[in-house]
Design a protein around this motif. Structure first.
Motif, PDB file in Angstrom:
ATOM      1  N   GLY A 103       0.791  -1.222   0.000  1.00  0.00           N
ATOM      2  CA  GLY A 103       0.000   0.000   0.000  1.00  0.00           C
ATOM      3  C   GLY A 103       0.820   1.266   0.000  1.00  0.00           C
ATOM      4  O   GLY A 103       0.433   2.256   0.623  1.00  0.00           O
ATOM      5  N   GLY A 104       1.968   1.258  -0.664  1.00  0.00           N
ATOM      6  CA  GLY A 104       2.805   2.445  -0.744  1.00  0.00           C
ATOM      7  C   GLY A 104       3.777   2.615   0.409  1.00  0.00           C
ATOM      8  O   GLY A 104       4.552   3.558   0.433  1.00  0.00           O
ATOM      9  N   ARG A 105       3.748   1.734   1.370  1.00  0.00           N
ATOM     10  CA  ARG A 105       4.676   1.792   2.495  1.00  0.00           C
ATOM     11  C   ARG A 105       5.489   0.514   2.542  1.00  0.00           C
ATOM     12  O   ARG A 105       5.056  -0.526   2.077  1.00  0.00           O
ATOM     13  CB  ARG A 105       3.925   1.941   3.818  1.00  0.00           C
ATOM     14  N   TYR A 106       6.659   0.620   3.151  1.00  0.00           N
ATOM     15  CA  TYR A 106       7.505  -0.552   3.298  1.00  0.00           C
ATOM     16  C   TYR A 106       7.259  -1.211   4.652  1.00  0.00           C
ATOM     17  O   TYR A 106       7.102  -0.532   5.669  1.00  0.00           O
ATOM     18  CB  TYR A 106       8.989  -0.185   3.167  1.00  0.00           C
ATOM     19  N   VAL A 107       7.241  -2.527   4.630  1.00  0.00           N
ATOM     20  CA  VAL A 107       7.082  -3.320   5.834  1.00  0.00           C
ATOM     21  C   VAL A 107       8.320  -4.194   5.972  1.00  0.00           C
ATOM     22  O   VAL A 107       8.748  -4.830   5.018  1.00  0.00           O
ATOM     23  CB  VAL A 107       5.806  -4.194   5.772  1.00  0.00           C
ATOM     24  N   VAL A 108       8.897  -4.190   7.159  1.00  0.00           N
ATOM     25  CA  VAL A 108      10.068  -5.005   7.458  1.00  0.00           C
ATOM     26  C   VAL A 108       9.598  -6.248   8.199  1.00  0.00           C
ATOM     27  O   VAL A 108       8.810  -6.155   9.136  1.00  0.00           O
ATOM     28  CB  VAL A 108      11.067  -4.222   8.331  1.00  0.00           C
ATOM     29  N   SER A 109      10.088  -7.396   7.768  1.00  0.00           N
ATOM     30  CA  SER A 109       9.777  -8.656   8.444  1.00  0.00           C
ATOM     31  C   SER A 109      11.083  -9.344   8.800  1.00  0.00           C
ATOM     32  O   SER A 109      12.020  -9.357   8.006  1.00  0.00           O
ATOM     33  CB  SER A 109       8.957  -9.566   7.537  1.00  0.00           C
ATOM     34  N   ALA A 110      11.112  -9.907  10.003  1.00  0.00           N
ATOM     35  CA  ALA A 110      12.326 -10.591  10.462  1.00  0.00           C
ATOM     36  C   ALA A 110      11.945 -11.642  11.491  1.00  0.00           C
ATOM     37  O   ALA A 110      10.861 -11.593  12.075  1.00  0.00           O
ATOM     38  CB  ALA A 110      13.290  -9.592  11.081  1.00  0.00           C
ATOM     39  N   GLN A 152      10.162   6.291   4.192  1.00  0.00           N
ATOM     40  CA  GLN A 152      11.380   5.576   4.558  1.00  0.00           C
ATOM     41  C   GLN A 152      11.507   4.292   3.757  1.00  0.00           C
ATOM     42  O   GLN A 152      10.523   3.681   3.378  1.00  0.00           O
ATOM     43  CB  GLN A 152      11.395   5.235   6.050  1.00  0.00           C
ATOM     44  N   THR A 153      12.750   3.902   3.524  1.00  0.00           N
ATOM     45  CA  THR A 153      13.052   2.690   2.777  1.00  0.00           C
ATOM     46  C   THR A 153      13.816   1.714   3.663  1.00  0.00           C
ATOM     47  O   THR A 153      14.132   2.026   4.811  1.00  0.00           O
ATOM     48  CB  THR A 153      13.932   3.024   1.558  1.00  0.00           C
TER      49      THR A 153
END
Length: 116
Positions: A37-44, A59-60
């Protein structure tokens, strides 16, 4: 950054040691990013559990890596005498007990009376 550290701290069990370990994992770029949706999601995977964090708008992944490092550094040397924060120091920092947080919205209202 304070909100990010809080997210990690709450996720891993509210201790300085566990927070530092989790931030080190994230700072080592052991995560994936995806656009949603236009935003970055971080998964870990952090301490054996799935961790997801939505980056603030604009932010990237590269900005996330820097934020993870800066957060790790804050916990690592932000305590008394430049040492790792204790559990109490970290909680005080996250609660902003010293009033250092300046990214709050502040509004002032005044009443203006026009001649009568």
């Amino acid at each position: 950054m304070r909100a990010f550290i809080f997210s990690v701290w709450a996720y891993v069990g509210e201790t300085s040691d566990k927070t530092l370990e989790a931030l080190k994992t994230l700072a080592a770029k052991q995560y994936t990013t995806a656009e949603q949706g236009g935003r970055y999601v971080v998964s870990a995977t952090v301490q054996g559990k799935s961790f997801t964090y939505e980056l603030p708008e604009g932010q990237t992944g590269a900005a996330f890596a820097q934020m993870a490092y800066d957060s790790w550094r804050m916990v690592k040397i932000g305590g008394a005498n430049g040492e790792q924060m204790t559990d109490a120091e970290l909680e005080a920092y996250l609660c902003d007990t010293s009033g250092q947080n300046t990214d709050r919205t502040v509004a002032a209202f005044t009443q203006i009376r026009y001649g009568h």
